[in-house]
Design a protein around this motif. Structure first.
Motif, PDB file in Angstrom:
ATOM      1  N   GLY A 184      50.436  48.822   4.650  1.00  0.00           N
ATOM      2  CA  GLY A 184      51.793  49.068   5.117  1.00  0.00           C
ATOM      3  C   GLY A 184      52.118  50.521   5.394  1.00  0.00           C
ATOM      4  N   MET A 185      51.520  51.429   4.678  1.00  0.00           N
ATOM      5  CA  MET A 185      51.863  52.846   4.798  1.00  0.00           C
ATOM      6  C   MET A 185      50.778  53.660   5.477  1.00  0.00           C
ATOM      7  SD  MET A 185      53.134  55.206   1.660  1.00  0.00           S
ATOM      8  CE  MET A 185      54.269  56.516   1.954  1.00  0.00           C
ATOM      9  N   LEU A 186      49.537  53.282   5.303  1.00  0.00           N
ATOM     10  CA  LEU A 186      48.432  54.105   5.781  1.00  0.00           C
ATOM     11  C   LEU A 186      47.831  53.620   7.093  1.00  0.00           C
ATOM     12  CD1 LEU A 186      46.620  54.893   2.420  1.00  0.00           C
ATOM     13  CD2 LEU A 186      48.452  56.165   3.574  1.00  0.00           C
ATOM     14  N   GLU A 187      48.419  52.596   7.707  1.00  0.00           N
ATOM     15  CA  GLU A 187      47.992  52.220   9.047  1.00  0.00           C
ATOM     16  C   GLU A 187      48.135  53.473   9.911  1.00  0.00           C
ATOM     17  OE1 GLU A 187      48.441  51.453  13.088  1.00  0.00           O
ATOM     18  OE2 GLU A 187      50.248  51.781  11.926  1.00  0.00           O
ATOM     19  N   LYS A 188      47.161  53.743  10.750  1.00  0.00           N
ATOM     20  CA  LYS A 188      47.044  55.026  11.451  1.00  0.00           C
ATOM     21  C   LYS A 188      48.351  55.499  12.105  1.00  0.00           C
ATOM     22  CE  LYS A 188      44.678  57.053  15.394  1.00  0.00           C
ATOM     23  NZ  LYS A 188      43.714  56.803  16.449  1.00  0.00           N
ATOM     24  N   ASN A 189      48.942  54.691  12.970  1.00  0.00           N
ATOM     25  CA  ASN A 189      50.147  55.126  13.673  1.00  0.00           C
ATOM     26  C   ASN A 189      51.333  55.302  12.729  1.00  0.00           C
ATOM     27  OD1 ASN A 189      48.941  55.277  16.238  1.00  0.00           O
ATOM     28  ND2 ASN A 189      49.130  53.061  16.468  1.00  0.00           N
ATOM     29  N   ARG A 190      51.429  54.427  11.728  1.00  0.00           N
ATOM     30  CA  ARG A 190      52.529  54.530  10.773  1.00  0.00           C
ATOM     31  C   ARG A 190      52.376  55.786   9.917  1.00  0.00           C
ATOM     32  NH1 ARG A 190      52.486  49.539   8.543  1.00  0.00           N
ATOM     33  NH2 ARG A 190      53.515  48.808  10.406  1.00  0.00           N
ATOM     34  N   LEU A 191      51.156  56.074   9.484  1.00  0.00           N
ATOM     35  CA  LEU A 191      50.924  57.290   8.699  1.00  0.00           C
ATOM     36  C   LEU A 191      51.327  58.526   9.488  1.00  0.00           C
ATOM     37  CD1 LEU A 191      49.814  58.880   6.283  1.00  0.00           C
ATOM     38  CD2 LEU A 191      47.547  58.690   7.329  1.00  0.00           C
ATOM     39  N   LEU A 192      50.914  58.602  10.741  1.00  0.00           N
ATOM     40  CA  LEU A 192      51.271  59.743  11.574  1.00  0.00           C
ATOM     41  C   LEU A 192      52.784  59.838  11.770  1.00  0.00           C
ATOM     42  CD1 LEU A 192      48.409  59.571  14.219  1.00  0.00           C
ATOM     43  CD2 LEU A 192      48.633  61.174  12.296  1.00  0.00           C
ATOM     44  N   ASP A 193      53.443  58.685  11.937  1.00  0.00           N
ATOM     45  CA  ASP A 193      54.895  58.663  12.087  1.00  0.00           C
ATOM     46  C   ASP A 193      55.590  59.136  10.809  1.00  0.00           C
ATOM     47  OD1 ASP A 193      57.315  58.137  13.485  1.00  0.00           O
ATOM     48  OD2 ASP A 193      57.453  56.155  12.573  1.00  0.00           O
ATOM     49  N   THR A 225      54.534  44.939   7.384  1.00  0.00           N
ATOM     50  CA  THR A 225      55.020  45.032   8.768  1.00  0.00           C
ATOM     51  C   THR A 225      56.473  45.477   8.871  1.00  0.00           C
ATOM     52  OG1 THR A 225      55.780  42.739   8.821  1.00  0.00           O
ATOM     53  CG2 THR A 225      53.472  43.169   9.437  1.00  0.00           C
ATOM     54  N   GLY A 226      57.210  45.399   7.789  1.00  0.00           N
ATOM     55  CA  GLY A 226      58.634  45.714   7.820  1.00  0.00           C
ATOM     56  C   GLY A 226      59.493  44.477   7.979  1.00  0.00           C
ATOM     57  N   SER A 227      58.890  43.352   8.265  1.00  0.00           N
ATOM     58  CA  SER A 227      59.665  42.121   8.441  1.00  0.00           C
ATOM     59  C   SER A 227      59.574  41.200   7.230  1.00  0.00           C
ATOM     60  CB  SER A 227      59.212  41.381   9.702  1.00  0.00           C
ATOM     61  OG  SER A 227      57.853  41.039   9.604  1.00  0.00           O
ATOM     62  N   GLU A 228      58.721  41.528   6.294  1.00  0.00           N
ATOM     63  CA  GLU A 228      58.593  40.732   5.073  1.00  0.00           C
ATOM     64  C   GLU A 228      58.793  41.659   3.861  1.00  0.00           C
ATOM     65  OE1 GLU A 228      54.771  42.814   4.851  1.00  0.00           O
ATOM     66  OE2 GLU A 228      56.088  42.220   6.437  1.00  0.00           O
ATOM     67  N   TYR A 229      59.165  41.063   2.740  1.00  0.00           N
ATOM     68  CA  TYR A 229      59.353  41.817   1.503  1.00  0.00           C
ATOM     69  C   TYR A 229      58.397  41.248   0.472  1.00  0.00           C
ATOM     70  CZ  TYR A 229      61.510  43.290  -2.881  1.00  0.00           C
ATOM     71  OH  TYR A 229      61.731  43.821  -4.124  1.00  0.00           O
ATOM     72  N   ILE A 230      57.623  42.120  -0.153  1.00  0.00           N
ATOM     73  CA  ILE A 230      56.661  41.681  -1.160  1.00  0.00           C
ATOM     74  C   ILE A 230      57.189  42.125  -2.519  1.00  0.00           C
ATOM     75  CG2 ILE A 230      54.279  41.884  -1.968  1.00  0.00           C
ATOM     76  CD1 ILE A 230      53.577  42.426   1.042  1.00  0.00           C
ATOM     77  N   ASP A 231      57.555  41.150  -3.336  1.00  0.00           N
ATOM     78  CA  ASP A 231      58.233  41.418  -4.606  1.00  0.00           C
ATOM     79  C   ASP A 231      57.379  42.237  -5.567  1.00  0.00           C
ATOM     80  OD1 ASP A 231      60.442  41.243  -6.332  1.00  0.00           O
ATOM     81  OD2 ASP A 231      59.557  39.526  -7.377  1.00  0.00           O
ATOM     82  N   GLU A 232      56.115  41.916  -5.660  1.00  0.00           N
ATOM     83  CA  GLU A 232      55.220  42.665  -6.539  1.00  0.00           C
ATOM     84  C   GLU A 232      54.060  43.218  -5.726  1.00  0.00           C
ATOM     85  OE1 GLU A 232      54.225  41.087 -10.339  1.00  0.00           O
ATOM     86  OE2 GLU A 232      56.032  39.861 -10.428  1.00  0.00           O
ATOM     87  N   PRO A 233      54.326  44.315  -5.003  1.00  0.00           N
ATOM     88  CA  PRO A 233      53.285  44.862  -4.130  1.00  0.00           C
ATOM     89  C   PRO A 233      52.191  45.544  -4.920  1.00  0.00           C
ATOM     90  CG  PRO A 233      55.137  46.340  -4.193  1.00  0.00           C
ATOM     91  CD  PRO A 233      55.529  45.123  -4.995  1.00  0.00           C
ATOM     92  N   GLY A 234      51.023  45.507  -4.399  1.00  0.00           N
ATOM     93  CA  GLY A 234      49.902  46.181  -5.031  1.00  0.00           C
ATOM     94  C   GLY A 234      49.277  47.186  -4.095  1.00  0.00           C
TER      95      GLY A 234
END
Length: 180
Positions: free
Chosen positions: A91-100, A75-84
């Motif tokens: 986080g990146m491929l959500e439709k509106n975010r991807l288009l942005d 969401t941009g409000s949390e940090y995930i130390d070891e993302p998978g």
């Protein structure tokens, strides 16, 4: 492959985490092989994703493997130390975010040896969105835009380019002064 209106914009190379011999490096090398054998697949490519389902990174077709970066927030409000894999996909491929991201967070840097496509990292993306929102509010009411702070080597200059682009689109003919 993620296809947008029939155009392949994102290529994902996923290796099985069950296979100890298959790594993120293998995924990166496979994309390089695709670039040689199917160059037309990359004509409109925005970025690529490589993963062994434990380690997942995104980068552009001109980036070497070290420039493929993890996306460490949903969401941009949390940090995930070891993302998978799930963190990058949500986080990146959500439709509106991807288009942005495709519209506002990829740039081409002209170099003598050839153009370099640059994709914003997760921290640049979210910081620029917050800075743009704060700037728009400051112009309208508070007159207090805030501070944009990153550490050395984090891409502040690129973040400022992304921010200037957003502000040009959101504000009526803004004057932007860049001091380096």
């Amino acid at each position: 492959i993620i296809v947008l209106n029939g155009i392949p914009v994102v290529l994902m190379e996923l290796k099985s985490f069950m296979n100890n011999n298959a790594t993120v490096t293998d995924a990166y090398m496979q994309i390089r092989n695709y670039m040689k054998s199917i160059p037309s697949l990359f004509s409109y490519n925005a970025f690529c994703i490589i993963s062994d389902m434990l380690t997942t990174r995104a980068g552009t077709i001109t980036a070497d493997e070290t420039r493929f970066m993890a996306w460490k927030t949903i969401t941009g409000s949390e940090y995930i130390d070891e993302p998978g894999y799930e963190t990058l996909v949500k986080g990146m491929l959500e439709k509106n975010r991807l288009l942005d991201i495709i519209k506002n967070f990829i740039l081409i840097q002209k170099e003598e040896k050839g153009d370099i496509k640059i994709l914003a990292a997760y921290h640049q993306y979210h910081a620029v969105l917050k800075a743009a929102e704060s700037t728009v509010k400051a112009i309208g009411k508070t007159r207090q835009g805030g501070v944009f702070w990153h550490t050395q080597g984090s891409g502040k200059s690129l973040s400022m380019l992304f921010l200037a682009h957003l502000l040009r689109n959101r504000l009526s003919n803004p004057t932007i002064v860049v001091i380096t």
